[in-house]
Design an enzyme around this catalytic site. Structure first.
Site, PDB file in Angstrom:
ATOM      1  N   LYS A 146     -58.174 -15.164 -47.436  1.00  0.00           N
ATOM      2  CA  LYS A 146     -59.358 -15.038 -48.282  1.00  0.00           C
ATOM      3  C   LYS A 146     -60.079 -16.362 -48.476  1.00  0.00           C
ATOM      4  O   LYS A 146     -61.312 -16.405 -48.550  1.00  0.00           O
ATOM      5  CB  LYS A 146     -58.974 -14.439 -49.640  1.00  0.00           C
ATOM      6  CG  LYS A 146     -58.583 -12.968 -49.572  1.00  0.00           C
ATOM      7  CD  LYS A 146     -58.428 -12.370 -50.952  1.00  0.00           C
ATOM      8  CE  LYS A 146     -58.152 -10.874 -50.879  1.00  0.00           C
ATOM      9  NZ  LYS A 146     -58.055 -10.255 -52.227  1.00  0.00           N
ATOM     10  N   LYS A 168     -55.996  -3.147 -39.895  1.00  0.00           N
ATOM     11  CA  LYS A 168     -55.839  -2.259 -41.032  1.00  0.00           C
ATOM     12  C   LYS A 168     -57.175  -1.649 -41.434  1.00  0.00           C
ATOM     13  O   LYS A 168     -58.216  -2.319 -41.379  1.00  0.00           O
ATOM     14  CB  LYS A 168     -55.243  -3.039 -42.213  1.00  0.00           C
ATOM     15  CG  LYS A 168     -54.892  -2.189 -43.416  1.00  0.00           C
ATOM     16  CD  LYS A 168     -54.265  -3.042 -44.505  1.00  0.00           C
ATOM     17  CE  LYS A 168     -53.947  -2.210 -45.750  1.00  0.00           C
ATOM     18  NZ  LYS A 168     -53.374  -3.039 -46.825  1.00  0.00           N
ATOM     19  N   LYS A 201     -62.202  -1.491 -46.432  1.00  0.00           N
ATOM     20  CA  LYS A 201     -63.560  -1.295 -46.930  1.00  0.00           C
ATOM     21  C   LYS A 201     -64.476  -2.452 -46.559  1.00  0.00           C
ATOM     22  O   LYS A 201     -65.695  -2.337 -46.616  1.00  0.00           O
ATOM     23  CB  LYS A 201     -63.549  -1.114 -48.444  1.00  0.00           C
ATOM     24  CG  LYS A 201     -62.927  -2.278 -49.191  1.00  0.00           C
ATOM     25  CD  LYS A 201     -62.790  -1.982 -50.653  1.00  0.00           C
ATOM     26  CE  LYS A 201     -62.012  -3.068 -51.386  1.00  0.00           C
ATOM     27  NZ  LYS A 201     -60.619  -3.175 -50.936  1.00  0.00           N
TER      28      LYS A 201
END
Length: 344
Positions: free
Chosen positions: A121, A204, A207
């Site tokens: 991140k 994976k 969204k």
């Protein structure tokens, strides 16, 4: 497993979902469906919308409130019953933040820098990441250990966070010579605990993927679900009779696992029905199962979202129940650490 691994602790399951919006089939199969199935077993079940985790990156306040309600609606639409389980949002129970600070004094900086999710991140610009993004695994440990949870349902990709929770519990117990926190066990089970992208079987389902065709959203209607499955990436080979035959076929394996999880079957059971057939026959069957399972959830979510005041009431009641469990555990933690408590 929890009773034998952690004698003396009440069997208790905790898990949470971040209100980052856009819940997908992966969230349902990997988390929500399993949360509902764990109700009524031998363990207490405590489920949380982890809104304080969401603010490790900037959030629009009104959007965050809406997404918190949406996540709660998804819990309930998927079968989590607020009468059977404790359902609340994290920020309404102050024990989470207080215990996280105490754990910041137990956890080591090196542990935090090794967390792969921080690296992913923060990226190359880690110096500009928030301190919360680096330290949030301590908050995650507090989420779990504030309830002395003995088990957490997790996907394979979340095991590192639970390992950190176990490390913090072990170090705390050792440093203070107590058996105050359990060594929480992972619950990893099911055919699709890690649902992959419909466009790339090596990634994976997320969204955040730029392609909406890569995922099935819990808000998708029946036509959208069927179309995405029809266009899902596959290969030209027929389906084998056993899962061993899918070893080097990630897209095929993903679709078989999704079918199995939605139909409550094993992958081998699914393959025995479709052995020798191509995806021209398999995809319509998968679309039918997916629409049958997900359409009622989408409809229930919409019903809950039409009454935000009721969602708020449910979360508030759940927070009171959660605080009744967590506050004595937090107070005992402070006593163990030598923090003076004299306020009535």
């Amino acid at each position: 497993m929890s009773e034998t691994t952690n004698p003396g602790f009440t069997p208790r399951i905790f898990s949470g979902i971040q209100p980052s919006g856009g819940l997908t089939l992966g969230n349902y199969l990997g988390a929500l469906k399993r949360f509902a199935a764990l109700q009524g077993e031998q363990s207490e079940t405590i489920y949380c919308v982890v809104d304080m985790h969401a603010i490790t990156v900037w959030q629009d306040p009104e959007a965050l409130r809406m997404r918190t309600r949406e996540a709660a609606a998804a819990f309930m639409a998927s079968g989590v019953d607020p009468a059977q389980s404790v359902l609340f949002n994290q920020s309404q129970v102050t024990a989470h933040a207080e215990l996280a600070w105490l754990f910041n004094t137990v956890a080591r900086v090196g542990w935090m820098y090794r967390m792969t999710q921080f690296k992913d991140k923060a990226g190359k610009n880690s110096e500009n990441a928030s301190l919360g993004l680096l330290a949030y695994p301590a908050l995650m440990a507090a989420d779990i250990l504030a309830y002395q949870a003995t088990a957490v349902p997790v996907g394979e990709d979340q095991k590192q966070h639970l390992e950190l929770t176990r490390d913090i519990a072990t170090k705390f117990n050792h440093d203070y010579g107590v058996n105050h926190f359990p060594i929480t066990e992972p619950l990893i089970e099911g055919a699709a605990t890690r649902v992959m992208s419909l466009r790339d079987g090596s990634k994976k389902m997320s969204k955040s993927d730029p392609s909406d065709a890569s995922r099935i959203n819990l808000t998708d209607n029946a036509d959208a679900i069927a179309q995405k499955i029809r266009k899902a990436r596959t290969d030209a080979d027929p389906l084998p009779g056993t899962v061993e035959g899918l070893r080097d076929r990630p897209e095929a394996r993903n679709l078989i696992n999704i079918f199995a999880a939605l139909a409550d079957e094993s992958p081998d059971q699914v393959l025995s029905r479709f052995e020798g057939q191509g995806f021209g026959a398999f995809k319509p069957a998968l679309a039918e199962v997916a629409v049958a399972k997900l359409s009622p959830i989408t409809a229930k979510m919409a019903e809950f979202m039409d009454d935000p005041a009721e969602i708020d009431r449910i979360l508030g009641t759940g927070a009171e129940r959660a605080a009744a469990i967590a506050t004595p555990i937090l107070d005992r933690t402070k006593d163990i650490m030598g923090l003076l408590r004299s306020r009535p």
